[in-house]
Design an enzyme around this catalytic site. Sequence first.
Site, PDB file in Angstrom:
ATOM      1  N   HIS A  42      40.057  47.631  23.218  1.00  0.00           N
ATOM      2  CA  HIS A  42      41.188  46.947  22.582  1.00  0.00           C
ATOM      3  C   HIS A  42      41.635  45.750  23.416  1.00  0.00           C
ATOM      4  O   HIS A  42      41.715  45.827  24.640  1.00  0.00           O
ATOM      5  CB  HIS A  42      42.394  47.888  22.479  1.00  0.00           C
ATOM      6  CG  HIS A  42      42.287  48.930  21.427  1.00  0.00           C
ATOM      7  ND1 HIS A  42      41.455  50.017  21.535  1.00  0.00           N
ATOM      8  CD2 HIS A  42      42.941  49.072  20.244  1.00  0.00           C
ATOM      9  CE1 HIS A  42      41.594  50.780  20.455  1.00  0.00           C
ATOM     10  NE2 HIS A  42      42.489  50.229  19.658  1.00  0.00           N
ATOM     11  N   ASN A  53      37.025  49.993  31.076  1.00  0.00           N
ATOM     12  CA  ASN A  53      38.008  50.246  30.024  1.00  0.00           C
ATOM     13  C   ASN A  53      38.881  51.455  30.329  1.00  0.00           C
ATOM     14  O   ASN A  53      40.100  51.429  30.140  1.00  0.00           O
ATOM     15  CB  ASN A  53      37.289  50.449  28.688  1.00  0.00           C
ATOM     16  CG  ASN A  53      38.244  50.603  27.524  1.00  0.00           C
ATOM     17  OD1 ASN A  53      39.290  49.992  27.462  1.00  0.00           O
ATOM     18  ND2 ASN A  53      37.877  51.465  26.586  1.00  0.00           N
TER      19      ASN A  53
END
Length: 258
Positions: free
Chosen positions: A112, A142
């Site tokens: 994201h 991440n």
Amino acid sequence: MKKLFASLLMAVASHGFAAPACSGFVPDGQFPTLANPRMAPQTRMLCYSDFVVLHSGITHGPLWSAEHLTRDHLEAAKDMTRTNRFFEDDRLPEGEGATLADYKRSGFDRGHMSPAGNRWNPQAMAESFSLANVVPQNRENNQRLWSHIETAVRRLATRYGEAYVVTGPLFTGAQLQTIGPTRVLVPTQIFKVVYVPSQQLAFAIVADNTSADHYEVRSVRALEEQSGIRFPGIPADAAAETKVSFNGRAFSVRKGFW
């Protein structure tokens, strides 16, 4: 089914929660601009209920994703449950956006840009899983370093009441990696620009898209030179200075540490 889910999300936007104007997600209503003309073709701005994305049909992902974090919204976000239902945004023409198949067995996370952890209502949470809001991100990066950066930004916004945040990929080097049949470009680095209006504080943090915990804190002006993206809503004085350091888990601002 994927297209149906995306269509349902867009239908929800017109009912229940009222979607604010896209310009509310950027300081002074001024969107980031592309100084590099090679980045401009096939770009489309996609407005969601609490963030906005500039999508590229060349990289097949976002060039930036902008959000306005407030203390109240971040408090509400603590009670939200991740949906984890990634989908293809059907507002993008065929071939411009990434597909779910591109990420299958790619070895990369769907990272994201405007994080799910910042979303404060069910509509916003669902929309954050649009593939137009994600890039191929190293899995360890991440889930470890970048997760710590996102948490630290939330703490900063909560401390000072609000913050404007722009997140996006950087692509450097002659040989760039791609994934999937669409050939989605894999970023070499990921950046996050943070502007805290009450403190006239602005800075950028840039992390390598690798398993190594390598990052740098820079001025916004320095990032503009590297990225070819300008951030006109941030006052010149704030953009030119860096008053923040990061220890891998938390930011320190001036002499205060939190």
